[in-house]
Motif scaffolding. Structure first.
Motif, PDB file in Angstrom:
ATOM      1  N   VAL A   1       4.967  67.641  73.606  1.00  0.00           N
ATOM      2  CA  VAL A   1       5.168  67.648  72.154  1.00  0.00           C
ATOM      3  C   VAL A   1       3.841  67.448  71.434  1.00  0.00           C
ATOM      4  O   VAL A   1       3.564  68.110  70.432  1.00  0.00           O
ATOM      5  N   LYS A   2       2.985  66.570  71.954  1.00  0.00           N
ATOM      6  CA  LYS A   2       1.678  66.334  71.329  1.00  0.00           C
ATOM      7  C   LYS A   2       0.759  67.540  71.459  1.00  0.00           C
ATOM      8  O   LYS A   2      -0.133  67.736  70.638  1.00  0.00           O
ATOM      9  N   SER A   3       0.963  68.360  72.489  1.00  0.00           N
ATOM     10  CA  SER A   3       0.078  69.503  72.712  1.00  0.00           C
ATOM     11  C   SER A   3       0.386  70.684  71.797  1.00  0.00           C
ATOM     12  O   SER A   3      -0.398  71.622  71.710  1.00  0.00           O
ATOM     13  N   ILE A   4       1.528  70.665  71.127  1.00  0.00           N
ATOM     14  CA  ILE A   4       1.903  71.769  70.243  1.00  0.00           C
ATOM     15  C   ILE A   4       1.081  71.659  68.960  1.00  0.00           C
ATOM     16  O   ILE A   4       1.124  70.641  68.274  1.00  0.00           O
ATOM     17  N   PRO A   5       0.324  72.686  68.624  1.00  0.00           N
ATOM     18  CA  PRO A   5      -0.483  72.624  67.401  1.00  0.00           C
ATOM     19  C   PRO A   5       0.400  72.687  66.161  1.00  0.00           C
ATOM     20  O   PRO A   5       1.428  73.375  66.149  1.00  0.00           O
TER      21      PRO A   5
END
Length: 75
Positions: A60-64
């Motif tokens: 989830v954190k890696s989604i820009p």
């Protein structure tokens, strides 16, 4: 494809198992793995469910972040 659990109707998450090079589907509520034919293979260990949550949070954190107007449909 076993996207939803037959027992609790919650969403299953795909998890790859490295030694066998297979994808098993994990239901975090029932804590079991099923194969692609929707048969229960084995029960999940406690650390596997914890690792699943950590992997999900990293994903989830890696989604820009996106601007809502770029991805919205025009009718």
């Amino acid at each position: 494809m076993p996207l939803f659990c037959k027992q609790c109707k919650s969403r299953r998450l795909p998890k790859s198992v490295i030694p066998e090079n297979k994808t098993l589907w994990l239901c975090e509520k029932c804590r079991n793995f099923v194969n692609s034919e929707d048969f229960i293979v084995r029960e999940a260990k406690a650390n596997e469910c914890e690792n699943s949550q950590e992997d999900y949070k990293k994903w989830v954190k890696s989604i820009p972040p996106t601007d809502g107007t770029k991805d919205s449909f025009r009718y």
